[in-house]
Design a protein around this motif. Structure first.
Motif, PDB file in Angstrom:
ATOM      1  N   ILE A 154      -0.243  13.819 -11.140  1.00  0.00           N
ATOM      2  CA  ILE A 154       0.808  14.603 -10.494  1.00  0.00           C
ATOM      3  C   ILE A 154       2.010  14.762 -11.420  1.00  0.00           C
ATOM      4  CG2 ILE A 154       2.447  14.608  -8.561  1.00  0.00           C
ATOM      5  CD1 ILE A 154       0.259  13.261  -6.883  1.00  0.00           C
ATOM      6  N   ASN A 155       2.286  13.720 -12.214  1.00  0.00           N
ATOM      7  CA  ASN A 155       3.415  13.737 -13.158  1.00  0.00           C
ATOM      8  C   ASN A 155       2.878  13.853 -14.585  1.00  0.00           C
ATOM      9  OD1 ASN A 155       5.854  12.813 -11.289  1.00  0.00           O
ATOM     10  ND2 ASN A 155       4.057  11.577 -10.756  1.00  0.00           N
ATOM     11  N   ARG A 156       2.425  15.040 -14.951  1.00  0.00           N
ATOM     12  CA  ARG A 156       1.746  15.245 -16.233  1.00  0.00           C
ATOM     13  C   ARG A 156       2.727  15.375 -17.394  1.00  0.00           C
ATOM     14  NH1 ARG A 156      -3.729  16.898 -16.052  1.00  0.00           N
ATOM     15  NH2 ARG A 156      -4.558  16.849 -13.923  1.00  0.00           N
ATOM     16  N   LYS A 164       4.143  17.299 -20.872  1.00  0.00           N
ATOM     17  CA  LYS A 164       4.525  18.704 -21.066  1.00  0.00           C
ATOM     18  C   LYS A 164       3.334  19.579 -21.466  1.00  0.00           C
ATOM     19  CE  LYS A 164       9.367  17.862 -22.235  1.00  0.00           C
ATOM     20  NZ  LYS A 164      10.433  17.996 -23.266  1.00  0.00           N
ATOM     21  N   ASP A 165       2.352  18.971 -22.162  1.00  0.00           N
ATOM     22  CA  ASP A 165       1.181  19.747 -22.569  1.00  0.00           C
ATOM     23  C   ASP A 165       0.103  19.839 -21.491  1.00  0.00           C
ATOM     24  OD1 ASP A 165       0.060  17.234 -22.517  1.00  0.00           O
ATOM     25  OD2 ASP A 165      -0.424  17.169 -24.660  1.00  0.00           O
ATOM     26  N   GLY A 166       0.397  19.291 -20.305  1.00  0.00           N
ATOM     27  CA  GLY A 166      -0.536  19.367 -19.189  1.00  0.00           C
ATOM     28  C   GLY A 166      -1.485  18.195 -19.068  1.00  0.00           C
ATOM     29  N   SER A 167      -1.503  17.305 -20.037  1.00  0.00           N
ATOM     30  CA  SER A 167      -2.385  16.144 -19.966  1.00  0.00           C
ATOM     31  C   SER A 167      -1.793  15.084 -19.036  1.00  0.00           C
ATOM     32  CB  SER A 167      -2.592  15.545 -21.359  1.00  0.00           C
ATOM     33  OG  SER A 167      -1.361  15.114 -21.895  1.00  0.00           O
ATOM     34  N   PRO A 168      -2.639  14.242 -18.431  1.00  0.00           N
ATOM     35  CA  PRO A 168      -2.122  13.198 -17.532  1.00  0.00           C
ATOM     36  C   PRO A 168      -1.267  12.189 -18.285  1.00  0.00           C
ATOM     37  CG  PRO A 168      -4.496  13.496 -17.255  1.00  0.00           C
ATOM     38  CD  PRO A 168      -4.107  14.254 -18.488  1.00  0.00           C
ATOM     39  N   LYS A 169      -0.316  11.604 -17.584  1.00  0.00           N
ATOM     40  CA  LYS A 169       0.423  10.485 -18.151  1.00  0.00           C
ATOM     41  C   LYS A 169      -0.564   9.357 -18.457  1.00  0.00           C
ATOM     42  CE  LYS A 169       4.903  11.708 -17.551  1.00  0.00           C
ATOM     43  NZ  LYS A 169       5.934  11.701 -18.611  1.00  0.00           N
ATOM     44  N   PRO A 170      -0.192   8.409 -19.332  1.00  0.00           N
ATOM     45  CA  PRO A 170      -1.093   7.296 -19.637  1.00  0.00           C
ATOM     46  C   PRO A 170      -1.544   6.561 -18.379  1.00  0.00           C
ATOM     47  CG  PRO A 170       0.734   7.314 -21.172  1.00  0.00           C
ATOM     48  CD  PRO A 170       1.049   8.346 -20.118  1.00  0.00           C
ATOM     49  N   LEU A 171      -2.841   6.318 -18.267  1.00  0.00           N
ATOM     50  CA  LEU A 171      -3.382   5.683 -17.072  1.00  0.00           C
ATOM     51  C   LEU A 171      -2.959   4.227 -16.960  1.00  0.00           C
ATOM     52  CD1 LEU A 171      -6.980   7.219 -16.969  1.00  0.00           C
ATOM     53  CD2 LEU A 171      -4.857   8.051 -15.919  1.00  0.00           C
ATOM     54  N   GLY A 172      -2.457   3.652 -18.056  1.00  0.00           N
ATOM     55  CA  GLY A 172      -1.976   2.278 -18.007  1.00  0.00           C
ATOM     56  C   GLY A 172      -0.822   2.065 -17.050  1.00  0.00           C
ATOM     57  N   ARG A 207       0.848  -1.193   0.000  1.00  0.00           N
ATOM     58  CA  ARG A 207       0.000   0.000   0.000  1.00  0.00           C
ATOM     59  C   ARG A 207       0.880   1.238   0.000  1.00  0.00           C
ATOM     60  NH1 ARG A 207      -2.502   0.218   6.224  1.00  0.00           N
ATOM     61  NH2 ARG A 207      -0.480   0.538   7.287  1.00  0.00           N
ATOM     62  N   HIS A 208       0.501   2.202  -0.817  1.00  0.00           N
ATOM     63  CA  HIS A 208       1.179   3.499  -0.814  1.00  0.00           C
ATOM     64  C   HIS A 208       0.591   4.375   0.289  1.00  0.00           C
ATOM     65  CE1 HIS A 208       4.118   3.615  -3.973  1.00  0.00           C
ATOM     66  NE2 HIS A 208       3.294   3.027  -4.827  1.00  0.00           N
ATOM     67  N   MET A 209       1.452   5.207   0.882  1.00  0.00           N
ATOM     68  CA  MET A 209       1.027   6.093   1.963  1.00  0.00           C
ATOM     69  C   MET A 209       0.992   7.550   1.530  1.00  0.00           C
ATOM     70  SD  MET A 209       0.426   3.734   3.997  1.00  0.00           S
ATOM     71  CE  MET A 209      -0.095   4.693   5.421  1.00  0.00           C
ATOM     72  N   GLU A 210       1.342   7.819   0.258  1.00  0.00           N
ATOM     73  CA  GLU A 210       1.329   9.178  -0.275  1.00  0.00           C
ATOM     74  C   GLU A 210       0.681   9.169  -1.654  1.00  0.00           C
ATOM     75  OE1 GLU A 210       5.256  10.887  -0.308  1.00  0.00           O
ATOM     76  OE2 GLU A 210       5.862   9.688   1.439  1.00  0.00           O
ATOM     77  N   GLU A 211      -0.065  10.216  -1.962  1.00  0.00           N
ATOM     78  CA  GLU A 211      -0.620  10.337  -3.309  1.00  0.00           C
ATOM     79  C   GLU A 211       0.520  10.416  -4.327  1.00  0.00           C
ATOM     80  OE1 GLU A 211      -3.359  13.551  -3.683  1.00  0.00           O
ATOM     81  OE2 GLU A 211      -4.949  12.516  -2.599  1.00  0.00           O
ATOM     82  N   GLY A 212       0.362   9.703  -5.427  1.00  0.00           N
ATOM     83  CA  GLY A 212       1.389   9.721  -6.469  1.00  0.00           C
ATOM     84  C   GLY A 212       2.617   8.904  -6.161  1.00  0.00           C
TER      85      GLY A 212
END
Length: 243
Positions: free
Chosen positions: A122-124, A126-134, A82-87
């Motif tokens: 959180i790690n978008r 360069k154009d501001g879109s989200p990284k691939p959700l995969g 389990r992660h304890m921090e977002e991202g």
């Protein structure tokens, strides 16, 4: 004789300790809930890894790995995290050389990705879109020189056919079946990803520290019979600690 169905059912059965089915199948603990016996720090620090309330706690810094004492070829690995921090970012490497190249933090190996659900936002790009959700549901890929053939390609990586990971503070269960260069990944009770043709098929297991606190528990392995792995597909054996 135990069938594959029996073995896989044992692998997928949750219990804070080894179940009778797991013991009968031959599973053993890789983490004893008390200390770091069986693990070797590669390039993190004495403060990176600790045990608290029966959990293996990784604080995430510095970036690097801790490896198993021995190598594994064919196996079923059960691990809960389990992660304890977002991202948050982490993972487990299999068939790894556990020896990062000069100037690198992470070794060669097949990485089973462990990302918190907010990582793409959180790690978008360069154009501001989200990284691939995969990325965030058990992506599998060859890291730092290991090559694979993805079941569900995202470039050279394989992404899960279904998003099944849970977010910050929630426990996730991975069951990894690794046999003769083929890997199948179950996330929270369902097989949803896989690769084949791994160029390395025997090596170390590594737990990754990559910038965020993550907890592990119930790390177990069932070693399976050896297969067709050649010396060229086996990583070099590392010297024991202190030598």
């Amino acid at each position: 004789m135990k069938t594959w169905i029996h073995l896989l059912c044992a692998a997928l059965a949750f219990s804070p300790a080894l179940s009778l089915a797991e013991e009968a199948a031959g599973f053993r603990d890789l983490f004893n809930g008390k200390d770091l016996t069986g693990w070797v720090d590669v390039n993190t620090s004495p403060e990176t890894w600790s045990v608290k309330d029966g959990l293996l706690v990784c604080k995430g810094m510095p970036i690097g790995v801790m490896r198993s004492e021995k190598q594994y070829e064919n196996f079923i690995l059960h691990i809960e995290w389990r992660h304890m921090e977002e991202g948050g970012n982490s993972g487990v490497f299999i068939w790894s050389n556990a020896a990062p190249a000069e100037g690198a933090n992470l070794p060669m190996g097949l990485e089973v990705q462990m990302l918190e659900l907010q990582w793409p936002y959180i790690n978008r790009e360069k154009d501001g879109s989200p990284k691939p959700l995969g990325y965030v549901s058990g992506e599998l890929f060859g890291a730092n020189g290991l090559e694979i053939i993805p079941d569900n390609p995202r470039g050279k990586r394989s992404m899960s056919y279904e998003s099944r990971c849970k977010g910050k503070g929630e426990w996730n269960t991975y069951d990894v079946v690794a046999v003769d260069g083929v890997v199948k990944l179950s996330i929270n009770g369902k097989f949803v990803n896989g690769v084949s043709g791994s160029t390395y098929r025997k090596g170390y297991l590594c737990l990754e520290s990559e910038g965020a606190e993550i907890h592990f528990r119930n790390i177990r392995i069932l070693e399976l019979p050896s297969g067709m792995t050649t010396p060229e597909q086996t990583v070099p054996v590392l010297a024991p600690p202190g030598r």
